[in-house]
Design a protein around this motif. Sequence first.
Motif, mmCIF file in Angstrom:
data_model
loop_
_atom_site.group_PDB
_atom_site.id
_atom_site.type_symbol
_atom_site.label_atom_id
_atom_site.label_comp_id
_atom_site.label_asym_id
_atom_site.label_seq_id
_atom_site.Cartn_x
_atom_site.Cartn_y
_atom_site.Cartn_z
ATOM 1 N N GLY A 175 -7.891 8.392 12.910
ATOM 2 C CA GLY A 175 -7.375 9.597 12.487
ATOM 3 C C GLY A 175 -7.877 9.863 12.120
ATOM 4 O O GLY A 175 -8.016 11.256 10.896
ATOM 5 N N ARG A 218 -2.987 -6.267 10.218
ATOM 6 C CA ARG A 218 -2.986 -6.360 8.998
ATOM 7 C C ARG A 218 -1.609 -7.270 8.505
ATOM 8 O O ARG A 218 -1.321 -6.707 9.644
ATOM 9 C CB ARG A 218 -2.431 -4.931 8.472
ATOM 10 N N HIS A 277 1.048 -5.256 12.007
ATOM 11 C CA HIS A 277 1.784 -6.015 10.614
ATOM 12 C C HIS A 277 1.808 -7.135 11.698
ATOM 13 O O HIS A 277 3.031 -7.399 12.602
ATOM 14 C CB HIS A 277 2.637 -5.179 9.789
ATOM 15 N N THR A 302 0.435 -1.416 -0.212
ATOM 16 C CA THR A 302 -0.099 0.412 0.172
ATOM 17 C C THR A 302 0.817 1.487 -0.031
ATOM 18 O O THR A 302 0.537 2.364 -1.063
ATOM 19 C CB THR A 302 -1.172 -0.324 1.526
ATOM 20 N N ASN A 353 -4.443 8.399 18.506
ATOM 21 C CA ASN A 353 -4.605 8.136 17.173
ATOM 22 C C ASN A 353 -3.650 6.517 17.470
ATOM 23 O O ASN A 353 -2.518 6.405 17.193
ATOM 24 C CB ASN A 353 -3.465 9.187 16.448
ATOM 25 N N SER A 398 -4.426 0.426 3.392
ATOM 26 C CA SER A 398 -5.182 0.097 3.072
ATOM 27 C C SER A 398 -6.414 0.062 3.921
ATOM 28 O O SER A 398 -7.092 1.181 4.743
ATOM 29 C CB SER A 398 -4.717 -1.418 4.419
#
Length: 301
Positions: free
Chosen positions: A217, A113, A59, A27, A54, A173
Motif C-alpha cells: 500500500g 490486528r 481483525h 484508529t 494491496n 495502526s
Amino acid sequence: MIFQTDQISLAAQLIINGEIVAFPTETVYGLGASIFQPDAIIKIFLAKGRRHDNPLIAHISNFEQLKQIASEPPSQFFQLAKYFFPGPLTIILSKKESVPNIASANLPTIGIRMPAHPVAKALIDAVGHPLVAPSANLSGKPSSTTALHVMQDFGDKIGGVIDGGASFLGIESTVIVLNPQPTILRPGSITKEALESVLKEPFFYANENCERPLCPGTKYRHYAPNAKVKLFYEKSTFEKYQNSRKKQFILNNLEPKNLYSLFRQADAENYEEIVIHCHDAIQKNQALMNRLLKASSFDEW
Ligand code: TXA
Ligand code: MG
C-alpha cells in the motif's frame, strides 16, 4: 444504512450473509468482510477502487481466532501482542491456507490486528471469526474517522456502517514485520521506541521507494484531499505564505485525531490549499509526518 451500537447483531448478520459493513476502530473506521468469504472480499476492493495487489489486514477479537488464519507465529509476536493487543498495532505473519488469496493479495502473509474499540470487538465476536478490513475510504482519499465520512464515501454501496462515534486516535495502526528483522512498514501511534522497549531489539523503517516495497500500500498516493497540502516548518514562512488571493485552509495547531476530518472539511468547503504549520510536536510525530508528507506529495504513487 447506519446501525446504532445496540444493532451490532444485525450488522454481524449482514457480514455472515456476504455483505460488507463499516465499523469503528480506535484508529479509523474499517470496511469489513468475513475473511472466509472471497466473494464478499471482492466487494471491498470494488467499493474502494482498491488495487488487487494491496493486501488487507485481518481483525481478530481473541487469540483463538489467530489459530484459524496464521501459522506458527514467532515468540516475538506473543511478546508484542501481550503488551500492545488489543490496540493500534498490525503484525504481519505467515498465513494459513484457509485465508483466501484475494485477502492477502497473493502474498504468503497476513497482517494481524486486534482492535481496542469495544464495537469492533463486539462485531468480530458476533460474526465468530476474523474480519478483513481496510480503512473505510475511497482509495487514495483521506481515511474515515466518523460514520458520516463513511456514508459520504460509500452511501448505499455498502451494507451499512455502525456508528461508534469519532475514532479517538485518528491515524491508522503501526504495521510491522518481524522477519528477517523487526521492521516498521507503516508508522502509527505505537512508536519505534515503544516497540523496541518491549522487544529489546532494534526496529528499522522499511524503504518505501524500492520497486517491491514490503508494504504494497505504501507505493500508492495516499491520504490526499483534493486541495493541495502545503507544509511549513518555520512559523515565519508559514505566515508569509498566507494570502487572500487563494482560498486557503490554515492549520496552525493540527492534532493527529483531527487530521482526516479537517482534510475532508477543506474539500467539502472547496478550499484550494491546506496550509499547515508543522511545529516541533508535529515533526516529532512520525505517524502524523508520514501522512502529511504523503498527502502533500504531488507524485502519483
Ligand atoms: O488502523 C488500521 O490499520 C486500519 C483499521 C481499519 O484497522 N486499517 C487500515 O487498513 O489502515 P488499510 O488496508 O487501509 O492499510 C493496510 C496497509 C496497506 O498499506 C497494506 O499494503 C499493508 O497495510 N499490508 C496489509 N497486509 C500486508 C501484508 N501481508 N504484508 C505487507 N503489508 C501489508
Ligand atoms: Mg487505507
